[in-house]
Scaffold this motif. Structure first.
Motif, PDB file in Angstrom:
ATOM      1  N   LEU A 140       0.577  -0.926   0.054  1.00 16.49           N
ATOM      2  CA  LEU A 140      -0.047  -0.033   0.057  1.00 16.49           C
ATOM      3  C   LEU A 140       0.885   1.169  -0.138  1.00 16.49           C
ATOM      4  O   LEU A 140       1.864   1.146   0.556  1.00 16.49           O
ATOM      5  N   LEU A 141       0.300   2.236  -0.804  1.00 19.14           N
ATOM      6  CA  LEU A 141       1.058   3.593  -0.648  1.00 19.14           C
ATOM      7  C   LEU A 141       0.301   4.723  -0.084  1.00 19.14           C
ATOM      8  O   LEU A 141      -0.934   4.549  -0.482  1.00 19.14           O
ATOM      9  N   LEU A 142       0.694   5.209   0.915  1.00 16.95           N
ATOM     10  CA  LEU A 142      -0.234   6.143   1.519  1.00 16.95           C
ATOM     11  C   LEU A 142       0.648   7.574   1.504  1.00 16.95           C
ATOM     12  O   LEU A 142       1.791   7.854   1.888  1.00 16.95           O
ATOM     13  N   THR A 143      -0.106   8.628   0.881  1.00 18.87           N
ATOM     14  CA  THR A 143       0.345   9.919   0.678  1.00 18.87           C
ATOM     15  C   THR A 143      -0.465  11.023   1.199  1.00 18.87           C
ATOM     16  O   THR A 143      -1.730  10.604   1.435  1.00 18.87           O
ATOM     17  N   GLY A 144      -0.180  12.100   1.086  1.00 16.18           N
ATOM     18  CA  GLY A 144      -1.145  13.236   1.586  1.00 16.18           C
ATOM     19  C   GLY A 144      -0.178  14.609   1.619  1.00 16.18           C
ATOM     20  O   GLY A 144       0.715  14.831   0.503  1.00 16.18           O
ATOM     21  N   PRO A 145      -0.773  15.691   1.997  1.00 17.31           N
ATOM     22  CA  PRO A 145      -0.315  17.021   1.890  1.00 17.31           C
ATOM     23  C   PRO A 145       0.991  17.004   2.585  1.00 17.31           C
ATOM     24  O   PRO A 145       1.333  18.131   3.413  1.00 17.31           O
ATOM     25  N   ARG A 146       1.988  16.152   2.459  1.00 15.08           N
ATOM     26  CA  ARG A 146       3.170  16.295   3.158  1.00 15.08           C
ATOM     27  C   ARG A 146       4.476  15.861   2.314  1.00 15.08           C
ATOM     28  O   ARG A 146       4.064  15.109   1.346  1.00 15.08           O
ATOM     29  N   PRO A 147       5.400  16.208   2.651  1.00 16.45           N
ATOM     30  CA  PRO A 147       6.884  15.923   1.654  1.00 16.45           C
ATOM     31  C   PRO A 147       7.347  14.431   1.920  1.00 16.45           C
ATOM     32  O   PRO A 147       8.502  14.565   1.606  1.00 16.45           O
ATOM     33  N   PHE A 148       6.455  13.735   2.806  1.00 14.15           N
ATOM     34  CA  PHE A 148       6.918  12.429   2.853  1.00 14.15           C
ATOM     35  C   PHE A 148       5.896  11.346   2.672  1.00 14.15           C
ATOM     36  O   PHE A 148       4.526  11.867   2.549  1.00 14.15           O
ATOM     37  N   PHE A 149       6.100  10.234   2.683  1.00 14.98           N
ATOM     38  CA  PHE A 149       4.917   9.093   2.602  1.00 14.98           C
ATOM     39  C   PHE A 149       5.185   7.917   3.281  1.00 14.98           C
ATOM     40  O   PHE A 149       6.335   7.707   3.989  1.00 14.98           O
ATOM     41  N   TYR A 150       4.448   6.950   3.276  1.00 17.98           N
ATOM     42  CA  TYR A 150       4.461   5.610   4.037  1.00 17.98           C
ATOM     43  C   TYR A 150       3.994   4.522   3.070  1.00 17.98           C
ATOM     44  O   TYR A 150       3.360   4.549   1.814  1.00 17.98           O
ATOM     45  N   THR A 151       4.756   3.426   3.132  1.00 20.83           N
ATOM     46  CA  THR A 151       4.637   2.217   2.542  1.00 20.83           C
ATOM     47  C   THR A 151       4.295   1.026   3.378  1.00 20.83           C
ATOM     48  O   THR A 151       4.969   0.804   4.392  1.00 20.83           O
ATOM     49  N   HIS A 152       3.265   0.481   3.006  1.00 22.12           N
ATOM     50  CA  HIS A 152       2.822  -0.904   4.164  1.00 22.12           C
ATOM     51  C   HIS A 152       2.844  -2.224   3.184  1.00 22.12           C
ATOM     52  O   HIS A 152       2.219  -2.307   2.125  1.00 22.12           O
ATOM     53  N   ASP A 153       3.633  -3.136   3.818  1.00 20.87           N
ATOM     54  CA  ASP A 153       3.963  -4.238   3.212  1.00 20.87           C
ATOM     55  C   ASP A 153       2.831  -5.120   3.454  1.00 20.87           C
ATOM     56  O   ASP A 153       2.758  -5.487   4.686  1.00 20.87           O
ATOM     57  N   LEU A 154       1.923  -5.514   2.628  1.00 21.66           N
ATOM     58  CA  LEU A 154       0.802  -6.570   3.042  1.00 21.66           C
ATOM     59  C   LEU A 154       1.066  -7.992   3.526  1.00 21.66           C
ATOM     60  O   LEU A 154       0.382  -8.744   4.260  1.00 21.66           O
ATOM     61  N   GLN A 155       2.253  -8.412   2.940  1.00 20.99           N
ATOM     62  CA  GLN A 155       2.639  -9.892   3.373  1.00 20.99           C
ATOM     63  C   GLN A 155       3.290  -9.941   4.789  1.00 20.99           C
ATOM     64  O   GLN A 155       3.235 -10.517   5.414  1.00 20.99           O
ATOM     65  N   SER A 156       4.454  -8.789   4.954  1.00 25.34           N
ATOM     66  CA  SER A 156       4.893  -8.836   6.335  1.00 25.34           C
ATOM     67  C   SER A 156       4.195  -8.059   7.364  1.00 25.34           C
ATOM     68  O   SER A 156       4.485  -8.091   8.554  1.00 25.34           O
ATOM     69  N   GLY A 157       3.299  -7.059   6.836  1.00 27.53           N
ATOM     70  CA  GLY A 157       2.510  -6.402   7.897  1.00 27.53           C
ATOM     71  C   GLY A 157       3.458  -5.469   8.327  1.00 27.53           C
ATOM     72  O   GLY A 157       3.192  -4.596   9.527  1.00 27.53           O
ATOM     73  N   THR A 158       4.497  -4.791   7.718  1.00 30.97           N
ATOM     74  CA  THR A 158       5.227  -3.643   8.271  1.00 30.97           C
ATOM     75  C   THR A 158       5.093  -2.174   7.528  1.00 30.97           C
ATOM     76  O   THR A 158       4.739  -2.237   6.345  1.00 30.97           O
ATOM     77  N   THR A 159       4.846  -1.324   8.228  1.00 31.90           N
ATOM     78  CA  THR A 159       4.832   0.184   7.757  1.00 31.90           C
ATOM     79  C   THR A 159       6.101   0.754   7.831  1.00 31.90           C
ATOM     80  O   THR A 159       6.721   1.036   8.747  1.00 31.90           O
ATOM     81  N   THR A 160       6.449   1.382   6.540  1.00 31.12           N
ATOM     82  CA  THR A 160       7.808   2.202   6.654  1.00 31.12           C
ATOM     83  C   THR A 160       7.465   3.560   6.318  1.00 31.12           C
ATOM     84  O   THR A 160       6.715   3.896   5.413  1.00 31.12           O
ATOM     85  N   ARG A 161       8.334   4.572   6.985  1.00 29.11           N
ATOM     86  CA  ARG A 161       7.853   5.930   6.797  1.00 29.11           C
ATOM     87  C   ARG A 161       9.274   6.265   5.888  1.00 29.11           C
ATOM     88  O   ARG A 161      10.423   5.995   6.363  1.00 29.11           O
ATOM     89  N   HIS A 162       8.944   7.107   4.871  1.00 26.45           N
ATOM     90  CA  HIS A 162      10.120   7.568   3.979  1.00 26.45           C
ATOM     91  C   HIS A 162      10.078   9.226   4.170  1.00 26.45           C
ATOM     92  O   HIS A 162       9.241   9.811   3.611  1.00 26.45           O
TER      93      HIS A 162
END
Length: 609
Positions: free
Chosen positions: A322-344
């Protein structure tokens, strides 16, 4: 008067074999047809009834050899020794062959020890005790090979001695059956007691006819679908849509005060019935859509990232993350298989968009600047779109820029940037048309809608704008939303009109030539307020159009005729202010999010479940 003693019946102590009768009387009762049949069955010489000489000779031979072991040697045998029932599978039948003869020695019936001794003595003293049984040999018949494997779970044999199993016998002498033969007999007995109904027999005949019709070469050449494809093609009719309302998709989380729904997105794979719902409380919830309970699978809380647009949460085309974006200069990615969320935190893996913008753009966000990609001072990632293969991510920047991010390699570096016009209206929507060619390295195109209602068609490989045209009736600031599907492109404006174009609207012009401005197939004017959502289903037969500004402002459009369905929505449909709309991968379900925090779920019966 004295009573006379009762005379006892004389009982002969001589035990005669079965069938031993007076030879003269026995032969006298036989006619020519019976004699001929006897000679064919037992291999004896045929003697007509009127031939006295042959009969006398036979009597003499019979007297010399003894009454029990003479010419009527078969008289001392039981019926079970003379005949047998062949139950073997595929037992071949042969005609009589006089050339191949095998000698078989018959065993005497063991009624008592005296008969056994008498029979053995007679067999050693007379050659007539050996009977030549003619067994034909077929040179083409091969001996049966033993089975290569035997299932240990199958019983080797089943006894038929039980009273309830006697009905399975084909012959009175059958005592045991093999496992498979026993199963076949049981099936036969069941079908005999419960015959097949007429409707089932008719259905089987009709199915065989359909298969016979479908097996023709004309059926294979009539379509470009795969031979093993078992899915039927749905043809929707205009006017009335067949759907039913199910339990709300997010019913398991409605009591948590989630706020209004911002994002509704189904998983791209038809084998994964998962719905992603993003709400204003900055939480993303995943639901398992089964049409009944729709249980909650997982909840992601992102406090530092508000979800503002329908593209704020999107599935990767392969369905892995999953790709999570918004009105910010960073974003998050969520791996569906491992269930981990990473902030960039520093843009896309260390690459910021500010270094790519022109020098005239301000790098700092003013206090009164409007959020969103359309604003001149915006610096977020609200509008994004993955390519059909997921190798490139398009991100709408400020000032009319569209950044191309290499997503396939994992480095996430910005590999190119596209400039659309003056950038006064910003970038409102992104859409990847059909791929020109095959494979990930083929020619890809990107359609961009600006706030000035202009559509740009870019060749991503060459970083070149191949076509530019203005939406019919559009003006500065009128462009709101754009999406497309196979053969259609829809552009919604702030006036409530939705212009639907054909495939010629995103066709690449030949080199050195300009194509005229495309004309819309139809302008849909069912809504009167600004369009906020447009979605096509997977085969582009349905198009959902909605406006958030007015209550119950949503319509389903039949795209082949470009007309709306008259039976839905009704006055009692609780749509509310619609904020997000999406179809499932095979269009079995339609999800509708509104400002009350509910996700209405509808089942499209024409597409099944």
């Amino acid at each position: 008067m004295a009573k006379h003693a009762r005379k006892k019946q004389k009982v002969s102590k001589e035990v005669k074999p079965l069938g031993d009768v007076d030879a003269l009387t026995d032969d006298a009762l036989k006619d020519d047809e019976e004699r001929r049949l006897e000679s064919m069955l037992f291999g004896t010489k045929y003697v007509p009834r009127g031939d006295k000489t042959e009969t006398a000779e036979d009597d003499e031979n019979e007297t010399d050899a003894g009454p029990a072991y003479g010419g009527n040697v078969f008289n001392n045998l039981l019926d079970s020794d003379l005949f047998f029932v062949d139950d073997g599978p595929g037992a071949p039948t042969f005609e009589q062959d006089d050339e191949a003869v095998d000698t078989v020695e018959l065993q005497a019936p063991d009624d008592d020890d005296d008969n056994e001794a008498e029979y053995s003595d007679a067999s050693s003293s007379s050659s007539t005790s050996r009977i030549q049984k003619q067994i034909p040999t077929n040179p083409l018949l091969k001996p049966r090979k033993p089975p290569a494997w035997t299932d240990p779970s199958d019983p080797p044999s089943v006894s038929l001695s039980a009273p309830r199993l006697r009905k399975l016998r084909d012959a009175p002498t059958e005592e045991t059956l093999s496992g498979r033969e026993y199963e076949a007999r049981l099936r036969r007995q069941y079908e005999r007691i419960n015959p097949e109904p007429a409707w089932a027999a008719k259905a089987r005949v009709d199915k065989k006819k359909e298969r016979a019709d479908d097996d023709g070469i004309e059926h294979l050449l009539a379509s470009t679908e795969g031979i093993l494809s078992g899915k039927r093609k749905v043809q929707l009719k205009a006017g009335i849509v067949d759907l039913e309302r199910l339990r709300d998709a997010n019913l398991a989380a409605q009591g948590t005060g989630a706020g209004e729904v911002k994002v509704v997105a189904f998983h791209p794979s038809e084998r994964v019935p998962v719905l992603c719902v993003g709400s204003s409380d900055r939480r993303v919830r995943l639901f398992n859509i089964d049409g009944h309970t729709n249980p909650l699978l997982q909840t992601l809380h992102i406090p530092s990232l508000p979800l503002t647009s329908q593209s704020s949460v999107s599935f990767h085309p392969l369905g892995s993350s999953l790709l999570l974006t918004g009105p910010r200069p960073f974003f998050y990615t969520h791996d569906l298989q491992s269930g981990t969320t990473t902030r960039h935190s520093r843009g896309l893996w260390g690459t910021t968009f500010n270094s790519i913008h022109d020098s005239s753009s301000s790098l700092k966000r003013s206090r009164g600047a409007k959020d969103g990609a359309g604003g001149s001072g915006a610096e977020g990632m609200e509008v994004t779109a993955f390519s059909p293969f997921g190798d490139v991510l398009a991100v709408a920047g400020r000032g009319g820029y569209v950044h191309l991010v290499d997503w396939k390699s994992g480095a996430g570096q910005v590999v190119g940037s596209l400039k659309c016009g003056s950038g006064g209206g910003g970038v409102r929507a992104l859409w990847w048309p059909s791929v020109q060619g095959e494979g990930e390295g083929s020619r890809q195109q990107l359609a961009v809608l600006s706030g000035d209602a202009e559509v740009y068609l870019w060749d991503v490989g060459e970083r070149r704008c191949v076509r530019r045209w203005k939406d019919d009736g559009g003006f500065r600031g009128a462009g709101k939303v754009m999406t497309g599907s196979s053969g259609f492109l829809a552009v919604g404006s702030n006036t409530g009109f939705v212009n639907v174009y054909g495939a010629d609207s995103f066709a690449s012009p030949p080199s050195g030539a300009d194509l005229p401005t495309p004309k819309p197939l139809k302008s849909i004017a069912n809504l009167t307020t600004s369009i906020s959502s447009i979605r096509f289903n997977h085969d582009a037969q349905l198009m959902a159009v909605a406006s958030q500004e007015k209550k119950d402002a949503m319509r389903l459009i039949h795209t082949p005729t470009l007309t709306s369905f008259s039976n839905w929505p009704t006055a009692g449909t609780p749509l509310g202010h619609v904020t997000a709309v999406d179809f499932s991968a095979r269009s079995e379900y339609l999800a509708i999010g509104n400002t009350r925090g509910r996700v209405l779920l509808y089942h499209l019966k024409d597409y099944g479940a």
